[in-house]
Motif scaffolding. Structure first.
Motif, PDB file in Angstrom:
ATOM      1  N   ALA A 112       4.491 -42.570  -5.843  1.00 15.06           N
ATOM      2  CA  ALA A 112       5.106 -41.397  -6.452  1.00 15.06           C
ATOM      3  C   ALA A 112       5.539 -40.451  -5.351  1.00 15.06           C
ATOM      4  O   ALA A 112       4.990 -40.462  -4.251  1.00 15.06           O
ATOM      5  CB  ALA A 112       4.125 -40.702  -7.394  1.00 15.06           C
ATOM      6  N   ASN A 158      -1.133 -45.504 -15.082  1.00 17.19           N
ATOM      7  CA  ASN A 158      -0.342 -46.454 -15.873  1.00 17.19           C
ATOM      8  C   ASN A 158      -1.009 -46.837 -17.191  1.00 17.19           C
ATOM      9  O   ASN A 158      -0.606 -47.790 -17.846  1.00 17.19           O
ATOM     10  CB  ASN A 158       0.020 -47.695 -15.051  1.00 17.19           C
ATOM     11  CG  ASN A 158      -1.106 -48.693 -14.935  1.00 17.19           C
ATOM     12  OD1 ASN A 158      -2.288 -48.336 -15.019  1.00 17.19           O
ATOM     13  ND2 ASN A 158      -0.761 -49.957 -14.742  1.00 17.19           N
ATOM     14  N   TYR A 202       5.496 -44.813 -10.192  1.00 17.88           N
ATOM     15  CA  TYR A 202       6.026 -46.163 -10.331  1.00 17.88           C
ATOM     16  C   TYR A 202       4.977 -47.210  -9.963  1.00 17.88           C
ATOM     17  O   TYR A 202       4.089 -46.964  -9.163  1.00 17.88           O
ATOM     18  CB  TYR A 202       7.244 -46.353  -9.417  1.00 17.88           C
ATOM     19  CG  TYR A 202       8.358 -45.390  -9.730  1.00 17.88           C
ATOM     20  CD1 TYR A 202       9.418 -45.752 -10.559  1.00 17.88           C
ATOM     21  CD2 TYR A 202       8.341 -44.100  -9.211  1.00 17.88           C
ATOM     22  CE1 TYR A 202      10.436 -44.863 -10.858  1.00 17.88           C
ATOM     23  CE2 TYR A 202       9.352 -43.196  -9.509  1.00 17.88           C
ATOM     24  CZ  TYR A 202      10.389 -43.583 -10.334  1.00 17.88           C
ATOM     25  OH  TYR A 202      11.385 -42.694 -10.630  1.00 17.88           O
ATOM     26  N   GLU A 238      11.508 -38.964  -1.432  1.00 15.07           N
ATOM     27  CA  GLU A 238      11.806 -40.297  -1.974  1.00 15.07           C
ATOM     28  C   GLU A 238      12.009 -41.310  -0.857  1.00 15.07           C
ATOM     29  O   GLU A 238      11.475 -42.429  -0.896  1.00 15.07           O
ATOM     30  CB  GLU A 238      13.046 -40.241  -2.861  1.00 15.07           C
ATOM     31  CG  GLU A 238      13.388 -41.589  -3.484  1.00 15.07           C
ATOM     32  CD  GLU A 238      14.571 -41.544  -4.430  1.00 15.07           C
ATOM     33  OE1 GLU A 238      14.927 -42.613  -4.968  1.00 15.07           O
ATOM     34  OE2 GLU A 238      15.150 -40.450  -4.623  1.00 15.07           O
ATOM     35  N   ASN A 295       5.482 -51.160  -8.720  1.00 18.55           N
ATOM     36  CA  ASN A 295       6.424 -52.237  -8.382  1.00 18.55           C
ATOM     37  C   ASN A 295       7.819 -51.981  -8.966  1.00 18.55           C
ATOM     38  O   ASN A 295       8.402 -52.807  -9.664  1.00 18.55           O
ATOM     39  CB  ASN A 295       5.882 -53.586  -8.860  1.00 18.55           C
ATOM     40  CG  ASN A 295       4.649 -54.016  -8.102  1.00 18.55           C
ATOM     41  OD1 ASN A 295       4.315 -53.462  -7.062  1.00 18.55           O
ATOM     42  ND2 ASN A 295       3.942 -55.012  -8.629  1.00 18.55           N
ATOM     43  N   LYS A 296       8.305 -50.752  -8.722  1.00 17.69           N
ATOM     44  CA  LYS A 296       9.670 -50.304  -9.077  1.00 17.69           C
ATOM     45  C   LYS A 296       9.857 -49.994 -10.556  1.00 17.69           C
ATOM     46  O   LYS A 296      10.957 -49.620 -10.981  1.00 17.69           O
ATOM     47  CB  LYS A 296      10.721 -51.329  -8.623  1.00 17.69           C
ATOM     48  CG  LYS A 296      10.719 -51.562  -7.126  1.00 17.69           C
ATOM     49  CD  LYS A 296      11.839 -52.511  -6.712  1.00 17.69           C
ATOM     50  CE  LYS A 296      11.820 -52.691  -5.191  1.00 17.69           C
ATOM     51  NZ  LYS A 296      12.902 -53.598  -4.730  1.00 17.69           N
ATOM     52  N   LYS A 297       8.805 -50.119 -11.354  1.00 14.53           N
ATOM     53  CA  LYS A 297       8.888 -49.796 -12.771  1.00 14.53           C
ATOM     54  C   LYS A 297       8.173 -48.478 -13.030  1.00 14.53           C
ATOM     55  O   LYS A 297       7.036 -48.273 -12.615  1.00 14.53           O
ATOM     56  CB  LYS A 297       8.251 -50.904 -13.605  1.00 14.53           C
ATOM     57  CG  LYS A 297       8.342 -50.663 -15.107  1.00 14.53           C
ATOM     58  CD  LYS A 297       7.711 -51.818 -15.887  1.00 14.53           C
ATOM     59  CE  LYS A 297       7.780 -51.565 -17.384  1.00 14.53           C
ATOM     60  NZ  LYS A 297       7.162 -52.681 -18.160  1.00 14.53           N
ATOM     61  N   LYS A 298       8.844 -47.560 -13.719  1.00 15.12           N
ATOM     62  CA  LYS A 298       8.257 -46.248 -13.978  1.00 15.12           C
ATOM     63  C   LYS A 298       7.049 -46.387 -14.907  1.00 15.12           C
ATOM     64  O   LYS A 298       7.050 -47.194 -15.841  1.00 15.12           O
ATOM     65  CB  LYS A 298       9.293 -45.321 -14.621  1.00 15.12           C
ATOM     66  CG  LYS A 298       8.955 -43.846 -14.462  1.00 15.12           C
ATOM     67  CD  LYS A 298      10.175 -42.956 -14.650  1.00 15.12           C
ATOM     68  CE  LYS A 298       9.845 -41.530 -14.265  1.00 15.12           C
ATOM     69  NZ  LYS A 298      11.018 -40.640 -14.376  1.00 15.12           N
ATOM     70  N   ALA A 334       2.832 -39.218 -13.272  1.00 18.06           N
ATOM     71  CA  ALA A 334       2.854 -40.084 -14.457  1.00 18.06           C
ATOM     72  C   ALA A 334       2.573 -39.302 -15.735  1.00 18.06           C
ATOM     73  O   ALA A 334       2.456 -39.898 -16.814  1.00 18.06           O
ATOM     74  CB  ALA A 334       1.839 -41.209 -14.301  1.00 18.06           C
TER      75      ALA A 334
END
Length: 263
Positions: free
Chosen positions: A129, A198, A136, A5, A138-141, A224
């Motif tokens: 990832a 996504n 993710y 991470e 831009n910080k959104k899962k 994802a």
């Protein structure tokens, strides 16, 4: 002990810096600066300069890691820990000022992908990832879609090996056109994988590509919730050059469209 991470966060910053360089160079880019590596396969000083920056920066981040890179600005060394870099995926798009194009960086330990970062320059989108950490944008899962084949939005590509691939891709177009919701060609394998991750695409496939094209994107798709295999359905894609990525639901049905290619 590597913290995937934390490493991913550092790599995101480096990818963004590289993307800013690409964006700046695109403003004054001249086609006269392009070289042809192979038939219709291009490179420029921009690719090489971006790769040199990434290699230098990633060496500082993990001195023990080796490198597999597209432009060969560093000695290729498949160590236990290896950075896999494409400094500019979608070079032809970049040359033509046509979106998308991106920076792709993966970290692999043996055959296990630990981190993957892809920064799409034109939309300022950072996909990333790390192993067992999710994917993710831009910080959104993010998560793959739940579409079935009849409503699928499909990505295909046209690699440079036209004669070998033409029968396969024409067969796929013939079978999919009118059967699925839409078919698109992006010109970037790395970004197409992110689009599967996504849910912009429900499936995507390409042959004759290298690990720097797909390593980061493959991890992002898997984290994802999607599925990535070679054309034969093999999940270990460490040394393959033929990739299918989907939401999982359509995987086997979609894969069959490429099964005629001998790999």
């Amino acid at each position: 002990m590597i913290d995937p991470e934390s490493i991913t966060s550092e790599v995101c910053n480096l990818a963004k810096q590289t993307a800013l360089f690409l964006k700046k160079e695109r403003e004054t880019f001249s086609p006269e600066k392009v070289e042809e590596k192979n038939s219709h396969d291009y490179v420029s000083y921009v690719d090489r300069a971006a790769e040199e920056f990434l290699v230098k920066s990633l060496k500082e981040l993990l001195p023990e890691a080796g490198f597999i890179t597209e432009e060969g600005t560093v000695k290729q060394s498949d160590n236990l820990l290896t950075w896999i870099i494409d400094p500019l995926d979608g070079t032809t798009n970049f040359i033509r000022d046509y979106a998308p194009y991106c920076v792709s960086i993966a970290l692999r330990e043996g055959s296990t992908l630990l981190a993957g970062v892809i920064y799409e320059v034109c939309r300022d989108e950072c996909f990333y990832a790390w192993k067992d950490g999710g994917a993710y944008l831009n910080k959104k899962k993010i998560h793959v879609s739940d579409k079935k084949m009849e409503s699928a939005f499909i990505g295909l590509e046209l690699p440079y090996q036209a004669q070998e691939y033409k029968p396969v891709i024409l067969n796929a177009f013939h079978n999919l056109y009118g059967r699925v919701a839409g078919i698109r060609i992006s010109g970037s394998a790395a970004i197409s994988l992110c689009y599967v991750a996504n849910g912009r695409y429900d499936g995507w496939g390409e042959a004759f590509i290298k690990s720097w094209d797909y390593a980061a994107g493959a991890l992002i798709v898997k984290e994802a919730g999607g599925m990535v295999t070679d054309f034969n359905g093999k999940e270990d894609i460490t040394d393959t050059h033929h990739i299918i990525a989907t939401n999982g639901i359509i995987h086997e049905e979609f894969r069959q469209e490429f099964a005629s290619l001998e790999v």
